[in-house]
Design a protein around this motif. Structure first.
Motif, short mmCIF file in Angstrom:
data_model
loop_
_atom_site.label_atom_id
_atom_site.label_comp_id
_atom_site.label_asym_id
_atom_site.label_seq_id
_atom_site.Cartn_x
_atom_site.Cartn_y
_atom_site.Cartn_z
N GLN A 6 0.99 -1.08 0.05
CA GLN A 6 -0.12 -0.07 -0.07
C GLN A 6 0.80 1.36 0.02
O GLN A 6 1.94 1.29 0.53
N THR A 7 0.37 2.27 -0.75
CA THR A 7 1.07 3.61 -0.61
C THR A 7 0.02 4.50 -0.48
O THR A 7 -1.08 4.37 -1.03
N PRO A 8 0.36 5.89 0.29
CA PRO A 8 1.48 5.77 1.01
C PRO A 8 1.17 5.35 2.47
O PRO A 8 0.02 4.67 2.55
N LYS A 9 2.50 5.22 3.41
CA LYS A 9 2.31 4.47 4.63
C LYS A 9 1.70 5.69 5.67
O LYS A 9 0.86 5.07 6.53
N TYR A 10 2.06 6.59 5.35
CA TYR A 10 1.27 7.99 6.17
C TYR A 10 0.74 8.88 5.56
O TYR A 10 1.46 9.25 4.36
N LEU A 11 -0.36 9.41 5.69
CA LEU A 11 -0.94 10.47 4.91
C LEU A 11 -1.82 11.44 6.13
O LEU A 11 -2.52 11.13 6.85
N VAL A 12 -1.26 12.65 6.00
CA VAL A 12 -1.54 13.65 6.88
C VAL A 12 -2.10 14.77 6.00
O VAL A 12 -1.52 15.43 5.12
N THR A 13 -3.67 15.11 5.93
CA THR A 13 -4.15 16.10 5.35
C THR A 13 -5.04 16.99 6.38
O THR A 13 -5.45 16.68 7.37
N GLN A 14 -5.75 17.91 5.40
CA GLN A 14 -6.69 18.62 6.14
C GLN A 14 -8.09 18.47 5.96
O GLN A 14 -8.21 17.72 4.72
N SER A 20 -5.98 9.95 -2.11
CA SER A 20 -6.05 8.40 -2.66
C SER A 20 -5.16 7.53 -1.79
O SER A 20 -3.94 7.92 -1.49
N ILE A 21 -5.53 6.34 -1.64
CA ILE A 21 -4.43 5.52 -1.43
C ILE A 21 -4.41 4.29 -2.20
O ILE A 21 -5.56 3.74 -2.89
N LYS A 22 -3.18 3.58 -2.72
CA LYS A 22 -3.23 2.64 -3.53
C LYS A 22 -2.65 1.45 -2.97
O LYS A 22 -2.06 1.35 -2.09
N ASP A 85 -12.42 10.32 9.74
CA ASP A 85 -11.82 9.40 8.65
C ASP A 85 -10.41 9.22 9.20
O ASP A 85 -9.71 8.12 8.50
N SER A 86 -10.01 9.88 10.23
CA SER A 86 -8.59 9.49 10.62
C SER A 86 -8.65 7.96 11.26
O SER A 86 -9.52 7.61 11.98
N THR A 109 -2.23 2.07 5.84
CA THR A 109 -1.93 3.66 5.78
C THR A 109 -2.65 4.24 6.72
O THR A 109 -3.72 4.29 6.96
N ARG A 110 -1.70 5.09 7.67
CA ARG A 110 -2.21 5.77 8.75
C ARG A 110 -2.63 7.00 8.06
O ARG A 110 -1.68 7.90 7.82
N LEU A 111 -3.92 7.36 8.34
CA LEU A 111 -4.44 8.49 7.79
C LEU A 111 -4.93 9.47 8.91
O LEU A 111 -5.49 9.09 9.81
N THR A 112 -4.31 10.76 8.82
CA THR A 112 -4.63 11.53 10.03
C THR A 112 -5.24 12.97 9.16
O THR A 112 -4.52 13.52 8.35
#
Lengths: 114, 113
Positions: A6-14, A20-22, A85-86, A109-112
């Protein structure tokens, strides 16, 4: 020789952004999944695809849209991200769907969302 | 409905034994067991398909009681490497939900030296 990646491993966004996660698997499996793991470690299925066809769509907001261009890939697109969604999102695959098929998970993928 | 695991957490010394239970209010067709180390993906341990079936992997074994709708995971002579969160998964029988696995909320096992 990663099996499910999976990519990315970490995703920080507002909040409000789209991301997207692949996911790709090289195991030759027919079935792929997206699972969400919340902060309490509860693993919940979101979607399942079998040979590019959607077969499971749990009660997930329409902002989440999976796409499977071929049976080795399953991507997850999320619109208008919200704080809730985190989580850690795991892609998984199995040889076939069903009670005898163990799941092979990607590394998550850790989404924050801030 | 998700299966219920017990205990929620257990702390052991190396060499001690532990049992993790998984119970369902619905009929079980199979039970999968996974271990997840901190910050990593869940890793498949074993699957039990028939009532009464027992499986083993090194010093980790499991049983499946279809009538009681439960499964137990046995860890004997625990090692430091056994630390992690253990999940039972109960896949649906088939049909449109083929492959859908419902997971218990996990049992965190900590093995101390």
């Amino acid at each position: 020789d990663t099996a499910v990646s999976q990519t990315p491993k970490y995703l920080v966004t507002q909040m409000g952004n789209d991301k997207s996660i692949k996911c790709e698997q090289n195991l030759g499996h027919d079935t792929m999944y997206w699972y969400k793991q919340d902060s309490k470690k509860f693993l919940k299925i979101m979607f399942s695809y079998n040979n590019k066809e959607l077969i499971i769509n749990e009660t997930v907001p329409n902002r989440f849209s999976p796409k499977s261009p071929d049976k080795a890939h399953l991507n997850l697109h999320i619109n208008s991200l919200e704080l809730g969604d985190s989580a850690v999102y795991f892609c998984a695959s199995s040889p076939v769907g069903g009670r005898a098929s163990p799941l092979h998970f990607g590394n998550g993928t850790r989404l924050t969302v801030t | 409905q998700q299966p219920v695991q017990s205990p929620q957490a257990v702390i052991l010394r190396e060499g001690e034994d532990a049992v993790i239970n998984c119970s369902s209010s619905k009929a079980l067709y199979s039970v999968h067991w996974y271990r997840q180390k901190h910050g990593e993906a869940p890793v498949f341990l074993m699957i039990l398909l028939k009532g009464g079936e027992q499986k083993g992997h090194e010093k980790i074994s499991a049983s499946f009681n279809e009538k009681k709708q439960q499964s137990s995971l046995y860890l004997t002579a625990s090692q430091l490497s056994y630390s992690g969160t253990y999940f039972c998964g109960t896949p649906s029988s088939g049909g449109t939900n083929a492959g859908k696995s419902t997971f218990g909320d996990g049992t965190t096992l900590t093995v101390k030296p």
